[in-house]
Motif scaffolding. Sequence first.
Motif, PDB file in Angstrom:
ATOM      1  N   GLU A  73       0.746  -1.179  -0.138  1.00  0.00           N
ATOM      2  CA  GLU A  73      -0.152   0.052  -0.026  1.00  0.00           C
ATOM      3  C   GLU A  73       0.779   1.274   0.028  1.00  0.00           C
ATOM      4  O   GLU A  73       0.544   2.240  -0.569  1.00  0.00           O
ATOM      5  N   ARG A  74       2.038   1.299   0.765  1.00  0.00           N
ATOM      6  CA  ARG A  74       2.817   2.503   0.994  1.00  0.00           C
ATOM      7  C   ARG A  74       4.337   1.965   0.418  1.00  0.00           C
ATOM      8  O   ARG A  74       4.667   0.874   0.467  1.00  0.00           O
ATOM      9  N   THR A  75       4.852   2.825  -0.156  1.00  0.00           N
ATOM     10  CA  THR A  75       6.417   2.765  -0.385  1.00  0.00           C
ATOM     11  C   THR A  75       7.290   3.780   0.149  1.00  0.00           C
ATOM     12  O   THR A  75       6.849   5.176   0.100  1.00  0.00           O
ATOM     13  N   PHE A  76       8.337   3.308   0.944  1.00  0.00           N
ATOM     14  CA  PHE A  76       9.175   4.470   1.628  1.00  0.00           C
ATOM     15  C   PHE A  76      10.478   4.287   0.822  1.00  0.00           C
ATOM     16  O   PHE A  76      10.856   3.162   0.365  1.00  0.00           O
ATOM     17  N   VAL A  77      11.022   5.444   0.749  1.00  0.00           N
ATOM     18  CA  VAL A  77      12.600   5.150  -0.089  1.00  0.00           C
ATOM     19  C   VAL A  77      13.595   6.190   0.425  1.00  0.00           C
ATOM     20  O   VAL A  77      13.181   7.346   0.980  1.00  0.00           O
ATOM     21  N   ARG A  78      14.634   5.787   0.613  1.00  0.00           N
ATOM     22  CA  ARG A  78      15.855   6.706   0.679  1.00  0.00           C
ATOM     23  C   ARG A  78      16.863   6.585  -0.341  1.00  0.00           C
ATOM     24  O   ARG A  78      17.165   5.416  -1.001  1.00  0.00           O
ATOM     25  N   SER A  79      17.255   7.739  -0.979  1.00  0.00           N
ATOM     26  CA  SER A  79      17.858   7.655  -2.319  1.00  0.00           C
ATOM     27  C   SER A  79      19.023   8.862  -2.174  1.00  0.00           C
ATOM     28  O   SER A  79      18.558   9.899  -2.145  1.00  0.00           O
ATOM     29  N   GLU A  80      20.208   8.487  -2.829  1.00  0.00           N
ATOM     30  CA  GLU A  80      21.160   9.648  -2.653  1.00  0.00           C
ATOM     31  C   GLU A  80      22.029   9.444  -3.905  1.00  0.00           C
ATOM     32  O   GLU A  80      22.277   8.250  -4.353  1.00  0.00           O
ATOM     33  N   PRO A  81      22.347  10.667  -4.641  1.00  0.00           N
ATOM     34  CA  PRO A  81      23.235  10.562  -5.885  1.00  0.00           C
ATOM     35  C   PRO A  81      24.593  10.144  -5.541  1.00  0.00           C
ATOM     36  O   PRO A  81      25.001  10.611  -4.414  1.00  0.00           O
ATOM     37  N   MET A  82      24.869   9.134  -6.206  1.00  0.00           N
ATOM     38  CA  MET A  82      26.510   8.542  -5.917  1.00  0.00           C
ATOM     39  C   MET A  82      27.103   7.915  -7.247  1.00  0.00           C
ATOM     40  O   MET A  82      26.206   7.022  -7.813  1.00  0.00           O
ATOM     41  N   ALA A  83      28.197   8.323  -7.470  1.00  0.00           N
ATOM     42  CA  ALA A  83      29.115   7.756  -8.488  1.00  0.00           C
ATOM     43  C   ALA A  83      29.751   6.543  -7.945  1.00  0.00           C
ATOM     44  O   ALA A  83      29.854   5.516  -8.623  1.00  0.00           O
ATOM     45  N   ARG A  84      30.177   6.708  -6.780  1.00  0.00           N
ATOM     46  CA  ARG A  84      31.024   5.587  -6.020  1.00  0.00           C
ATOM     47  C   ARG A  84      30.916   5.755  -4.229  1.00  0.00           C
ATOM     48  O   ARG A  84      30.130   6.691  -3.970  1.00  0.00           O
TER      49      ARG A  84
END
Length: 225
Positions: free
Chosen positions: A21-32
């Motif tokens: 029902e719900r989606t939680f997300v943590r996301s960070e720009p990252m090349a390495r």
Amino acid sequence: MRLLVVDTALGLCTAAAGDGERTFVRSEPMARGHQEALAPLARIVMAEAGLDFGDLDAIGVTVGPGSFTGLRVGLAFAQGLGAALDRPVVGLSTLDALAGSVAPDGRPVAAVVDARRGQVYGRLFDPEGRALDDAAACPLTAVAARLAMGLEPGRLVGTGAALAAEAAAGWTPVPLDGPSAEALVRLTAAAVGQGPVSAPRPQYLRAPDATPPTRLPGQPRPARA
């Protein structure tokens, strides 16, 4: 269905948790640096979702195409967690997830990832989201011909969208650094719902840039003829 999905294939380090029902997300720009960042992000997103790792029904992970190092980090994390919890691990195509990250608008979608060296990794989908070809590496000079399958121009989605748009007149670029959390969770749930899943394997569409050494350290160079 309670899921954790991780994506380290492209320019993001993403952990997403969903319960249907719900989606939680943590996301960070990252090349390495994915190796240091992924586990903490997963712990944070699981806490935000109110889930313990033992609550999970399955784990998803993007398998490529994408960064060689990033893919290995995501796969190692997902497979290690799956083994520890005795849960299935689902491999997700980066291209399929990118295509699923945009809402249908009646036009075809081409998922494209910048493969460097004048190439993109790509796959074409019809307006209903059905794949029309296999994922492949394609020179930018051949993009227009690969997209010419009797379809009207649509959208180019992914890290290679702007590059491909220069070679494919009429196609609209939608630059994305990685798939959306909603697409990752949705595709994982769909794969689990289809029955037993195979162990995920990285999808490499091109030979690696690095090559094995021709001699061991300390060995003399071979004599020239």
